[in-house]
Motif scaffolding. Sequence first.
Motif, PDB file in Angstrom:
ATOM      1  N   UNK A 117       0.983  -1.153   0.097  1.00  0.00           N
ATOM      2  CA  UNK A 117       0.021   0.059  -0.001  1.00  0.00           C
ATOM      3  C   UNK A 117       1.100   1.103   0.057  1.00  0.00           C
ATOM      4  N   UNK A 118       1.985   1.277   0.382  1.00  0.00           N
ATOM      5  CA  UNK A 118       2.989   2.277   0.438  1.00  0.00           C
ATOM      6  C   UNK A 118       4.416   1.708   0.217  1.00  0.00           C
ATOM      7  N   UNK A 119       5.620   2.688  -0.050  1.00  0.00           N
ATOM      8  CA  UNK A 119       6.689   2.300  -0.077  1.00  0.00           C
ATOM      9  C   UNK A 119       7.779   3.038   0.459  1.00  0.00           C
ATOM     10  N   UNK A 120       8.676   2.693   0.947  1.00  0.00           N
ATOM     11  CA  UNK A 120       9.804   3.649   1.555  1.00  0.00           C
ATOM     12  C   UNK A 120      11.130   2.988   0.861  1.00  0.00           C
ATOM     13  N   UNK A 130       4.610  -1.287 -14.270  1.00  0.00           N
ATOM     14  CA  UNK A 130       4.023   0.122 -14.376  1.00  0.00           C
ATOM     15  C   UNK A 130       2.876   0.339 -13.635  1.00  0.00           C
ATOM     16  N   UNK A 131       1.620  -0.494 -13.746  1.00  0.00           N
ATOM     17  CA  UNK A 131       0.713  -0.199 -13.044  1.00  0.00           C
ATOM     18  C   UNK A 131       0.576  -0.496 -11.585  1.00  0.00           C
ATOM     19  N   UNK A 132       1.413  -1.394 -11.431  1.00  0.00           N
ATOM     20  CA  UNK A 132       1.535  -1.851  -9.883  1.00  0.00           C
ATOM     21  C   UNK A 132       1.917  -0.776  -8.749  1.00  0.00           C
ATOM     22  N   UNK A 133       2.632   0.305  -9.465  1.00  0.00           N
ATOM     23  CA  UNK A 133       3.126   1.374  -8.527  1.00  0.00           C
ATOM     24  C   UNK A 133       1.844   2.257  -8.347  1.00  0.00           C
ATOM     25  N   UNK A 141       2.976   7.218 -11.745  1.00  0.00           N
ATOM     26  CA  UNK A 141       1.757   7.660 -10.691  1.00  0.00           C
ATOM     27  C   UNK A 141       2.042   7.283  -9.319  1.00  0.00           C
ATOM     28  N   UNK A 142       3.139   7.461  -8.558  1.00  0.00           N
ATOM     29  CA  UNK A 142       3.166   7.270  -7.331  1.00  0.00           C
ATOM     30  C   UNK A 142       3.369   8.703  -6.542  1.00  0.00           C
ATOM     31  N   UNK A 143       2.997   8.653  -5.342  1.00  0.00           N
ATOM     32  CA  UNK A 143       2.876   9.925  -4.933  1.00  0.00           C
ATOM     33  C   UNK A 143       3.945  10.140  -3.839  1.00  0.00           C
ATOM     34  N   UNK A 144       5.232  10.935  -4.119  1.00  0.00           N
ATOM     35  CA  UNK A 144       6.083  11.024  -3.014  1.00  0.00           C
ATOM     36  C   UNK A 144       5.783  12.163  -1.998  1.00  0.00           C
ATOM     37  N   UNK A 145       5.946  11.453  -0.837  1.00  0.00           N
ATOM     38  CA  UNK A 145       5.537  12.481   0.272  1.00  0.00           C
ATOM     39  C   UNK A 145       6.369  13.540   0.486  1.00  0.00           C
ATOM     40  N   UNK A 146       6.049  14.494   0.904  1.00  0.00           N
ATOM     41  CA  UNK A 146       7.115  15.783   1.189  1.00  0.00           C
ATOM     42  C   UNK A 146       7.953  15.427   2.393  1.00  0.00           C
ATOM     43  N   UNK A 147       7.674  14.996   3.280  1.00  0.00           N
ATOM     44  CA  UNK A 147       8.645  14.469   4.435  1.00  0.00           C
ATOM     45  C   UNK A 147       9.711  13.271   3.955  1.00  0.00           C
ATOM     46  N   UNK A 148      10.982  13.554   4.192  1.00  0.00           N
ATOM     47  CA  UNK A 148      11.691  12.781   3.917  1.00  0.00           C
ATOM     48  C   UNK A 148      12.622  12.422   5.039  1.00  0.00           C
TER      49      UNK A 148
END
Length: 191
Positions: free
Chosen positions: A76-79, A101-104, A135-142
């Motif tokens: 559901x999410x990745x790091x 492709x679409x899996x991400x 189409x992944x969403x990189x979060x602002x916090x890193x």
Amino acid sequence: MPTLHVIVASTRPGRIGLPVARWFIDQAVKHGGFEVNMVDLAELNLPLMNEPNHPRLRRYEHRHTKDWSATVDAADAFVIVMPEYNHGFTAPLKNALDYLHSEWAYKPVGLVSYGGVSGGLRAAQMIKPVLNALKMVPVYAGVPIPSVMRFLNDDGEIQADEPVENAATAMLDELLRWAGALKPLRDTGAA
């Protein structure tokens, strides 16, 4: 509970990526918002793009690609725990991303970057357009870890300081919010 895959992007022998990933996984388990799994690209050992069909078609012929697809689908999410090599990200990471492709799609991703004085921030910035294209969403916090070797103890494990640990907590909070917010898009098959 959403599933978080922590991807170790370095495949070099003697890499510090494994201790960094183990440290981050401990932080994620303490956080308690995710079921946490490690995905080590060195163990995955994907050959350089050897599928004959475009990943958008999901017509995979090789077992390693089918297994990789199932692994990514399950998250559901990745790091991504990533070093900075020559101001950029690793070739095995780019290859692993390009295999599918679409899996991400519609899954949030956080970046734990490490290196010298920059803390891997150049590599983290460089990977974001690739993640957006999937189409992944990189979060602002890193979680940038500057001069990473100073955090390595005599046992070969990372002992991060309070600012780095606080950054990890902030990123996990954001990933949890985004994983929930994006779930309807993943559930409808919009990818």
